[in-house]
Design a protein around this motif. Structure first.
Motif, mmCIF file in Angstrom:
data_model
loop_
_atom_site.group_PDB
_atom_site.id
_atom_site.type_symbol
_atom_site.label_atom_id
_atom_site.label_comp_id
_atom_site.label_asym_id
_atom_site.label_seq_id
_atom_site.Cartn_x
_atom_site.Cartn_y
_atom_site.Cartn_z
ATOM 1 N N ARG A 18 -3.052 14.947 -35.921
ATOM 2 C CA ARG A 18 -3.864 13.777 -36.209
ATOM 3 C C ARG A 18 -4.776 14.099 -37.385
ATOM 4 O O ARG A 18 -5.639 14.980 -37.299
ATOM 5 C CB ARG A 18 -4.704 13.393 -35.000
ATOM 6 C CG ARG A 18 -5.421 12.050 -35.153
ATOM 7 C CD ARG A 18 -6.440 11.844 -34.079
ATOM 8 N NE ARG A 18 -6.852 10.456 -33.959
ATOM 9 C CZ ARG A 18 -8.022 10.056 -33.484
ATOM 10 N NH1 ARG A 18 -8.896 10.962 -33.071
ATOM 11 N NH2 ARG A 18 -8.310 8.778 -33.392
ATOM 12 N N TRP A 35 -2.959 6.271 -46.635
ATOM 13 C CA TRP A 35 -2.596 7.686 -46.658
ATOM 14 C C TRP A 35 -1.390 7.833 -47.583
ATOM 15 O O TRP A 35 -0.420 7.073 -47.472
ATOM 16 C CB TRP A 35 -2.236 8.192 -45.267
ATOM 17 C CG TRP A 35 -3.407 8.391 -44.373
ATOM 18 C CD1 TRP A 35 -3.892 7.520 -43.445
ATOM 19 C CD2 TRP A 35 -4.257 9.545 -44.313
ATOM 20 N NE1 TRP A 35 -4.987 8.045 -42.810
ATOM 21 C CE2 TRP A 35 -5.234 9.291 -43.322
ATOM 22 C CE3 TRP A 35 -4.288 10.759 -44.996
ATOM 23 C CZ2 TRP A 35 -6.227 10.217 -42.999
ATOM 24 C CZ3 TRP A 35 -5.277 11.674 -44.678
ATOM 25 C CH2 TRP A 35 -6.238 11.406 -43.686
ATOM 26 N N ALA A 48 1.140 5.133 -45.387
ATOM 27 C CA ALA A 48 0.655 4.108 -44.463
ATOM 28 C C ALA A 48 -0.565 3.427 -45.065
ATOM 29 O O ALA A 48 -1.304 4.033 -45.849
ATOM 30 C CB ALA A 48 0.294 4.721 -43.112
ATOM 31 N N THR A 57 -1.433 -3.370 -40.687
ATOM 32 C CA THR A 57 -0.897 -2.076 -41.110
ATOM 33 C C THR A 57 0.508 -2.222 -41.679
ATOM 34 O O THR A 57 1.234 -3.192 -41.383
ATOM 35 C CB THR A 57 -0.842 -1.102 -39.926
ATOM 36 O OG1 THR A 57 -0.020 -1.645 -38.892
ATOM 37 C CG2 THR A 57 -2.231 -0.829 -39.364
ATOM 38 N N TYR A 59 3.885 0.616 -43.191
ATOM 39 C CA TYR A 59 4.319 2.014 -43.245
ATOM 40 C C TYR A 59 5.534 2.178 -44.150
ATOM 41 O O TYR A 59 6.349 1.261 -44.298
ATOM 42 C CB TYR A 59 4.707 2.489 -41.834
ATOM 43 C CG TYR A 59 3.571 2.437 -40.846
ATOM 44 C CD1 TYR A 59 3.347 1.300 -40.078
ATOM 45 C CD2 TYR A 59 2.706 3.519 -40.702
ATOM 46 C CE1 TYR A 59 2.297 1.237 -39.183
ATOM 47 C CE2 TYR A 59 1.646 3.466 -39.809
ATOM 48 C CZ TYR A 59 1.445 2.331 -39.050
ATOM 49 O OH TYR A 59 0.398 2.268 -38.167
ATOM 50 N N PHE A 67 4.488 7.496 -37.184
ATOM 51 C CA PHE A 67 3.098 7.619 -37.640
ATOM 52 C C PHE A 67 2.344 6.332 -37.314
ATOM 53 O O PHE A 67 2.914 5.234 -37.356
ATOM 54 C CB PHE A 67 3.034 7.835 -39.149
ATOM 55 C CG PHE A 67 3.508 9.174 -39.637
ATOM 56 C CD1 PHE A 67 4.173 10.062 -38.805
ATOM 57 C CD2 PHE A 67 3.283 9.550 -40.956
ATOM 58 C CE1 PHE A 67 4.615 11.295 -39.264
ATOM 59 C CE2 PHE A 67 3.708 10.779 -41.437
ATOM 60 C CZ PHE A 67 4.387 11.647 -40.589
ATOM 61 N N ILE A 69 -1.461 4.523 -38.343
ATOM 62 C CA ILE A 69 -2.733 4.538 -39.052
ATOM 63 C C ILE A 69 -3.724 3.667 -38.291
ATOM 64 O O ILE A 69 -3.354 2.618 -37.741
ATOM 65 C CB ILE A 69 -2.564 4.047 -40.511
ATOM 66 C CG1 ILE A 69 -3.859 4.256 -41.302
ATOM 67 C CG2 ILE A 69 -2.090 2.604 -40.565
ATOM 68 C CD1 ILE A 69 -3.699 3.999 -42.811
ATOM 69 N N LEU A 80 -4.692 9.177 -39.187
ATOM 70 C CA LEU A 80 -3.233 9.096 -39.250
ATOM 71 C C LEU A 80 -2.688 9.967 -38.122
ATOM 72 O O LEU A 80 -2.767 11.195 -38.188
ATOM 73 C CB LEU A 80 -2.693 9.568 -40.598
ATOM 74 C CG LEU A 80 -1.185 9.381 -40.770
ATOM 75 C CD1 LEU A 80 -0.847 7.877 -40.836
ATOM 76 C CD2 LEU A 80 -0.682 10.080 -42.018
ATOM 77 N N MET A 82 0.347 11.461 -36.370
ATOM 78 C CA MET A 82 1.700 11.788 -36.785
ATOM 79 C C MET A 82 2.425 12.443 -35.614
ATOM 80 O O MET A 82 2.028 13.525 -35.155
ATOM 81 C CB MET A 82 1.675 12.736 -37.985
ATOM 82 C CG MET A 82 0.866 12.200 -39.155
ATOM 83 S SD MET A 82 0.982 13.239 -40.628
ATOM 84 C CE MET A 82 0.183 14.722 -40.050
ATOM 85 N N TYR A 93 -1.444 15.740 -47.743
ATOM 86 C CA TYR A 93 -1.751 14.357 -47.384
ATOM 87 C C TYR A 93 -3.128 13.975 -47.940
ATOM 88 O O TYR A 93 -4.104 14.702 -47.747
ATOM 89 C CB TYR A 93 -1.710 14.181 -45.870
ATOM 90 C CG TYR A 93 -0.300 14.132 -45.340
ATOM 91 C CD1 TYR A 93 0.505 15.276 -45.315
ATOM 92 C CD2 TYR A 93 0.257 12.933 -44.879
ATOM 93 C CE1 TYR A 93 1.817 15.218 -44.859
ATOM 94 C CE2 TYR A 93 1.564 12.878 -44.415
ATOM 95 C CZ TYR A 93 2.333 14.021 -44.409
ATOM 96 O OH TYR A 93 3.626 13.966 -43.955
ATOM 97 N N CYS A 95 -6.090 10.868 -48.569
ATOM 98 C CA CYS A 95 -6.710 9.630 -48.160
ATOM 99 C C CYS A 95 -7.101 8.858 -49.423
ATOM 100 O O CYS A 95 -7.549 9.461 -50.407
ATOM 101 C CB CYS A 95 -7.952 10.003 -47.347
ATOM 102 S SG CYS A 95 -8.984 8.682 -46.812
#
Length: 116
Positions: A18, A35, A48, A57, A59, A67, A69, A80, A82, A93, A95
């Protein structure tokens, strides 16, 4: 303005992580949050997205169903979750916050490595 990601690490295939991203210096609730990830030798890709108010949302196909978000506007944080991680998910990753032209911020990234 700051976006600080955390929660990355090494995980085995099939495992979960996470990620968190804490924002400061701007009105978080007004910003769409995303993300992204970037694997070695590849371009950065959107993973996402979550909208600012309604929290709708979307993806990338590669992570859909694995995943999730989410955001907590009271804590200026986006997450996020995962699950069922695969080696192909290995990447840095990032933000990202956006509220329009000129209102566009990035975090420093957190490494996620999926390997046995």
């Amino acid at each position: 303005v700051q976006l600080v990601e955390s929660g990355g690490g090494l995980v085995q295939p099939g495992g979960s992580l996470r990620l968190s991203c804490v924002a400061s210096g701007f009105t978080f609730s007004n910003y769409e949050m995303k993300w992204y990830r970037q694997a070695p030798g590849k371009e950065r890709e959107s993973v996402a997205r979550i909208s600012s108010r309604v929290h709708s949302t979307s993806y990338a196909d590669s992570v859909k169903g694995r995943f999730t978000i989410s955001r907590d506007n009271a804590k200026d944080t986006v997450f996020l979750q995962m699950n069922r991680l695969e080696p192909e998910d290995t990447a840095v990753y990032y933000c990202h916050a956006r509220a329009g032209v000129g209102y566009d911020y990035w975090g420093q990234g957190t490494q996620v490595t999926v390997s046995s």
